[in-house]
Design a protein around this motif. Structure first.
Motif, PDB file in Angstrom:
ATOM      1  N   LYS A 146      38.506  31.621   3.624  1.00 34.91           N
ATOM      2  CA  LYS A 146      37.527  30.541   3.819  1.00 34.91           C
ATOM      3  C   LYS A 146      38.192  29.170   3.941  1.00 34.91           C
ATOM      4  CE  LYS A 146      33.473  32.870   2.136  1.00 34.91           C
ATOM      5  NZ  LYS A 146      33.604  33.965   1.187  1.00 34.91           N
ATOM      6  N   GLN A 147      39.140  28.867   3.062  1.00 32.50           N
ATOM      7  CA  GLN A 147      39.780  27.553   3.125  1.00 32.50           C
ATOM      8  C   GLN A 147      40.647  27.383   4.364  1.00 32.50           C
ATOM      9  OE1 GLN A 147      41.719  26.516  -0.566  1.00 32.50           O
ATOM     10  NE2 GLN A 147      39.774  26.187  -1.616  1.00 32.50           N
ATOM     11  N   MET A 148      41.111  28.478   4.920  1.00 31.21           N
ATOM     12  CA  MET A 148      41.922  28.394   6.144  1.00 31.21           C
ATOM     13  C   MET A 148      41.062  28.686   7.383  1.00 31.21           C
ATOM     14  SD  MET A 148      45.458  30.191   4.796  1.00 31.21           S
ATOM     15  CE  MET A 148      46.431  29.850   6.267  1.00 31.21           C
ATOM     16  N   GLY A 149      39.751  28.680   7.196  1.00 36.44           N
ATOM     17  CA  GLY A 149      38.836  28.822   8.319  1.00 36.44           C
ATOM     18  C   GLY A 149      38.904  30.166   9.030  1.00 36.44           C
ATOM     19  N   HIS A 150      39.208  31.236   8.287  1.00 35.83           N
ATOM     20  CA  HIS A 150      39.329  32.578   8.881  1.00 35.83           C
ATOM     21  C   HIS A 150      40.267  32.574  10.099  1.00 35.83           C
ATOM     22  CE1 HIS A 150      35.763  33.187   6.379  1.00 35.83           C
ATOM     23  NE2 HIS A 150      36.086  34.458   6.382  1.00 35.83           N
ATOM     24  N   SER A 151      41.299  31.743  10.018  1.00 32.58           N
ATOM     25  CA  SER A 151      42.245  31.596  11.133  1.00 32.58           C
ATOM     26  C   SER A 151      43.139  32.823  11.276  1.00 32.58           C
ATOM     27  CB  SER A 151      43.128  30.369  10.880  1.00 32.58           C
ATOM     28  OG  SER A 151      43.965  30.602   9.741  1.00 32.58           O
ATOM     29  N   ALA A 152      43.835  32.886  12.391  1.00 34.44           N
ATOM     30  CA  ALA A 152      44.783  33.971  12.640  1.00 34.44           C
ATOM     31  C   ALA A 152      45.869  33.988  11.556  1.00 34.44           C
ATOM     32  CB  ALA A 152      45.407  33.823  14.022  1.00 34.44           C
ATOM     33  N   GLU A 153      46.310  32.796  11.139  1.00 34.69           N
ATOM     34  CA  GLU A 153      47.320  32.703  10.084  1.00 34.69           C
ATOM     35  C   GLU A 153      46.786  33.264   8.769  1.00 34.69           C
ATOM     36  OE1 GLU A 153      50.133  29.433   7.761  1.00 34.69           O
ATOM     37  OE2 GLU A 153      48.654  28.728   9.205  1.00 34.69           O
ATOM     38  N   ALA A 154      45.538  32.938   8.434  1.00 32.97           N
ATOM     39  CA  ALA A 154      44.922  33.457   7.204  1.00 32.97           C
ATOM     40  C   ALA A 154      44.839  34.981   7.249  1.00 32.97           C
ATOM     41  CB  ALA A 154      43.530  32.858   7.024  1.00 32.97           C
ATOM     42  N   TRP A 155      44.446  35.517   8.399  1.00 28.33           N
ATOM     43  CA  TRP A 155      44.335  36.967   8.525  1.00 28.33           C
ATOM     44  C   TRP A 155      45.690  37.648   8.468  1.00 28.33           C
ATOM     45  CZ3 TRP A 155      40.695  39.837   7.107  1.00 28.33           C
ATOM     46  CH2 TRP A 155      39.377  39.380   7.148  1.00 28.33           C
ATOM     47  N   GLU A 156      46.724  36.986   8.955  1.00 24.95           N
ATOM     48  CA  GLU A 156      48.065  37.565   8.865  1.00 24.95           C
ATOM     49  C   GLU A 156      48.492  37.642   7.392  1.00 24.95           C
ATOM     50  OE1 GLU A 156      51.703  39.326   9.893  1.00 24.95           O
ATOM     51  OE2 GLU A 156      49.722  39.280  10.835  1.00 24.95           O
ATOM     52  N   LEU A 157      48.141  36.626   6.613  1.00 25.82           N
ATOM     53  CA  LEU A 157      48.431  36.672   5.176  1.00 25.82           C
ATOM     54  C   LEU A 157      47.670  37.823   4.507  1.00 25.82           C
ATOM     55  CD1 LEU A 157      48.295  32.864   4.305  1.00 25.82           C
ATOM     56  CD2 LEU A 157      50.323  34.333   4.317  1.00 25.82           C
TER      57      LEU A 157
END
Length: 180
Positions: A146-157
């Protein structure tokens, strides 16, 4: 009287066979399904996404795995099933920013849900969920996705963290395979 004893014995025999059959899945299928899931996660890796580590607020719950490793077989299965259920809940969130094929995510969810369902069927009674584990996954959802806006980077983490969980879950349950 003999009929009652016969039917009671028959029922007990069928019930026992059914119970052990449901846990035979652990011996034959859990590792195979876990490997399939790990392969899907590897296929989902996004080499173009810059990666960072999961923030300290969501440090990997090694202490929970340590506690689980000292638990009964049934508690280990319940803990592993909860991990799988929590992982499934994460991957059901908005992953449209990730570069994953929708069919890959569906396959991942199908396998993870099947594993959780089969593990739950091996547990004699409905075990209480681990609150600390639940809170850890809520923090992953909130502090990473949520804090990373469901970004590609967040999903990679999340993908990397999930892979770590599945590998640890396999270690946790590997001692149980010969026990059934």
């Amino acid at each position: 009287m003999i009929n009652k004893i016969f039917f009671a014995s028959l029922f007990l025999g069928l019930f026992s066979a059914g119970s052990s059959l449901s846990c035979r899945w652990m011996d034959h299928k859990f590792k195979q399904h876990n490997e399939e899931t790990l392969n899907l996660l590897d296929a989902m890796a996004d080499s173009s996404t810059k990666t960072t580590e999961v923030k300290d607020a969501v440090a990997f719950p090694n202490h929970l795995y340590h506690q689980a490793s000292n638990s009964s077989a049934e508690e280990k299965l319940a803990f592993t099933a909860q991990i799988l259920e929590e992982v499934a809940a994460l991957f059901e969130e908005d992953h449209s920013s990730a570069s994953w094929e929708e069919s890959t995510v569906r396959n991942l969810l199908n396998i993870v849900n099947k594993q959780a369902e089969e593990l739950r069927s091996c547990i004699g009674s409905h075990k209480k969920k681990n609150t600390k584990l639940r809170m850890y996954f809520k923090r992953l959802s909130h502090h990473v996705l949520k804090q990373m806006g469901h970004s590609a980077e967040a999903w990679e983490l999340i993908r990397k963290e999930t892979k770590d969980h599945l590998m640890r879950a396999e270690q946790l349950t590997s001692s149980l395979c010969s026990a059934h």
